[in-house]
Design an enzyme around this catalytic site. Structure first.
Site, mmCIF file in Angstrom:
data_model
loop_
_atom_site.group_PDB
_atom_site.id
_atom_site.type_symbol
_atom_site.label_atom_id
_atom_site.label_comp_id
_atom_site.label_asym_id
_atom_site.label_seq_id
_atom_site.Cartn_x
_atom_site.Cartn_y
_atom_site.Cartn_z
ATOM 1 N N GLU A 33 -17.890 29.445 -25.985
ATOM 2 C CA GLU A 33 -17.886 30.527 -26.992
ATOM 3 C C GLU A 33 -17.295 31.823 -26.457
ATOM 4 O O GLU A 33 -17.152 32.785 -27.207
ATOM 5 C CB GLU A 33 -19.312 30.822 -27.471
ATOM 6 N N GLY A 77 -17.169 26.526 -11.103
ATOM 7 C CA GLY A 77 -16.433 27.756 -10.797
ATOM 8 C C GLY A 77 -15.858 28.489 -12.006
ATOM 9 O O GLY A 77 -15.191 29.504 -11.825
ATOM 10 N N ALA A 78 -16.143 28.029 -13.226
ATOM 11 C CA ALA A 78 -15.610 28.748 -14.405
ATOM 12 C C ALA A 78 -16.168 30.172 -14.462
ATOM 13 O O ALA A 78 -15.443 31.136 -14.730
ATOM 14 C CB ALA A 78 -15.937 28.001 -15.690
ATOM 15 N N GLY A 79 -17.471 30.285 -14.181
ATOM 16 C CA GLY A 79 -18.100 31.614 -14.197
ATOM 17 C C GLY A 79 -17.508 32.523 -13.124
ATOM 18 O O GLY A 79 -17.326 33.723 -13.348
ATOM 19 N N ASP A 80 -17.200 31.951 -11.967
ATOM 20 C CA ASP A 80 -16.611 32.754 -10.878
ATOM 21 C C ASP A 80 -15.203 33.210 -11.260
ATOM 22 O O ASP A 80 -14.798 34.347 -10.977
ATOM 23 C CB ASP A 80 -16.534 31.936 -9.580
ATOM 24 N N TYR A 83 -21.797 22.237 0.426
ATOM 25 C CA TYR A 83 -22.428 21.659 -0.765
ATOM 26 C C TYR A 83 -21.618 20.488 -1.296
ATOM 27 O O TYR A 83 -20.414 20.365 -1.025
ATOM 28 C CB TYR A 83 -22.671 22.702 -1.848
ATOM 29 N N GLY A 100 -20.113 30.238 -22.174
ATOM 30 C CA GLY A 100 -19.459 28.930 -22.109
ATOM 31 C C GLY A 100 -18.243 28.891 -23.020
ATOM 32 O O GLY A 100 -17.466 29.844 -23.055
ATOM 33 N N ASN A 139 -26.220 34.618 -11.230
ATOM 34 C CA ASN A 139 -26.081 33.289 -10.615
ATOM 35 C C ASN A 139 -27.393 32.679 -10.120
ATOM 36 O O ASN A 139 -27.615 32.530 -8.916
ATOM 37 C CB ASN A 139 -25.061 33.362 -9.478
HETATM 38 P P1 ADP Z 1 -21.077 29.531 -15.703
HETATM 39 O O1 ADP Z 1 -19.843 28.763 -15.311
HETATM 40 O O2 ADP Z 1 -21.373 30.688 -14.779
HETATM 41 O O3 ADP Z 1 -22.269 28.658 -15.972
HETATM 42 P P2 ADP Z 1 -20.228 29.691 -18.477
HETATM 43 O O4 ADP Z 1 -20.551 28.257 -18.683
HETATM 44 O O5 ADP Z 1 -20.660 30.637 -19.539
HETATM 45 O O6 ADP Z 1 -20.774 30.270 -17.092
HETATM 46 O O7 ADP Z 1 -18.645 29.776 -18.296
HETATM 47 C C1 ADP Z 1 -18.025 30.958 -17.853
HETATM 48 C C2 ADP Z 1 -16.818 31.242 -18.682
HETATM 49 O O8 ADP Z 1 -15.927 30.125 -18.583
HETATM 50 C C3 ADP Z 1 -17.076 31.414 -20.161
HETATM 51 O O9 ADP Z 1 -17.441 32.756 -20.468
HETATM 52 C C4 ADP Z 1 -15.745 31.017 -20.757
HETATM 53 O O10 ADP Z 1 -14.829 32.091 -20.641
HETATM 54 C C5 ADP Z 1 -15.275 29.899 -19.818
HETATM 55 N N1 ADP Z 1 -15.660 28.553 -20.279
HETATM 56 C C6 ADP Z 1 -16.720 27.828 -19.883
HETATM 57 N N2 ADP Z 1 -16.758 26.626 -20.513
HETATM 58 C C7 ADP Z 1 -15.672 26.591 -21.324
HETATM 59 C C8 ADP Z 1 -15.110 25.634 -22.239
HETATM 60 N N3 ADP Z 1 -15.689 24.453 -22.458
HETATM 61 N N4 ADP Z 1 -13.986 25.967 -22.900
HETATM 62 C C9 ADP Z 1 -13.391 27.150 -22.701
HETATM 63 N N5 ADP Z 1 -13.861 28.101 -21.861
HETATM 64 C C10 ADP Z 1 -14.970 27.826 -21.164
#
Ligand code: ADP
Length: 313
Positions: free
Chosen positions: A227, A252-255, A89, A225, A164
């Protein structure tokens, strides 16, 4: 040695655009694939992990084997498919954030069959982690995930599931049908708010948690995110604040959240502590480019928790 967490799904070679370059885009080669990222994130927090997939018999497949060896993710049961390729990807960075382009149709992982699952291997783990992407990549992959999940349940292995949602891989109605059928089979549900809004039609985090608890998930950690997360069981729910940071690349934050959350749960601690830790780990993972490189290690996560006064481990 028994494993804490086994991931099942598709690893993907990543080409991530370097946004600091002007003119012709330059893509840096890396590794991704949600469930592979989750196992690496868990390992960097101290968990013992393994991974189940099929790779192509190509150099990208070789590079995953090297990656997992380096990261100490057990890949002893990973298969190589002589006639299919390893998935790829691209991540491009635009004004609206990151955009994904996939070249994964017909990949080795999408051809993994239920009969090829190492059931004995799954039986020895504490958690089996799968995702909506593991299911969406093909009909046979979806069958394989259900077979692995059902086997895990018969052996007392806890099932962790990240919804996901990727609408490039399947239409919303099919995603809903399969996801809603998987939720009652899981022990830990890890949706993001954005996915959950699309899958449930709800927008309120508490209403979403109620929806999934009612559907049969005993534990929901809804990722919010910046929050943080809403962690809910039938008995208790808490919002666990995030660690707001200036995001460099949220890939990859969610992962990272999932792997860190599971790594803490595997040590026997409660889901609220796990979410506090996972929020810090996920925030740190947004501070660099790519899915794997910026995943922090335990010491970095503990340092952030100490600075913010919320360390418990
Ligand atoms: P995904 O990456 O799966 O779309 P999120 O956007 O909710 O899911 O991000 C996953 C986790 O990453 C959140 O629950 C939070 O712990 C952290 N995170 C994401 N964005 C931020 C940010 N801007 N600041 C701090 N932590 C973040």
């Amino acid at each position: 040695m028994a494993l804490d967490i086994i991931g099942l799904g598709e690893p993907l070679i990543e080409f991530n655009q370097d946004p600091s370059r002007t003119g012709e885009p330059i893509y840096r080669l890396g590794h991704g694939g949600d469930t592979s990222n989750v196992t690496i994130a868990a390992t960097r927090q101290g968990a013992r992990t393994g991974y189940i997939t099929a790779l192509g018999a190509d150099s990208f497949g070789d590079s995953f084997i090297t990656l997992w060896q380096r990261e100490e993710v057990d890949a002893s049961r990973v298969l190589r498919d002589p006639v299919a390729h390893t998935g790829i990807y691209f991540v491009s960075h635009g004004p609206k954030g990151h955009v994904f382009t996939y070249m994964r149709a017909g990949s080795a992982a999408s051809r993994l069959k239920p009969e090829s699952l190492p059931l004995d291997y799954i039986s020895g783990a504490k958690f089996l982690h799968v995702s909506g992407i593991s299911q969406a990549i093909s009909a046979v992959a979806s069958d394989t995930v259900f077979a692995a999940v059902r086997h895990a349940r018969t052996k007392g292995v806890k099932v962790s599931y990240d919804t996901n949602l990727r609408l490039k891989l399947w239409p919303l109605d099919r995603a809903r049908a399969i996801t809603h059928a998987t939720v009652p089979l899981c022990d830990v549900l890890l949706p993001s708010l954005e996915d959950a809004e699309a899958l449930t039609g709800l927008t309120d985090a508490d209403a979403i948690a109620d929806f999934y608890l009612k559907l049969g998930a005993p534990l929901v950690a809804l990722k919010l995110g910046p929050e943080g997360a809403l962690v809910a069981t039938a008995a208790e729910r808490r919002r666990i604040a995030g660690h707001p940071v200036k995001v460099v690349d949220a890939t990859g934050a969610g992962d990272t959240f999932d792997g860190s959350f599971l790594a803490v749960l595997a040590t026997g601690r409660d889901p609220f502590e796990a979410a506090r830790y996972a929020n810090a780990a996920a925030a740190l993972s947004t501070q660099g480019y790519g899915a794997v490189t910026p995943i922090p290690r335990r010491e970095q996560v503990l340092a952030l928790l100490n600075t913010s006064g919320s360390a418990r481990s």
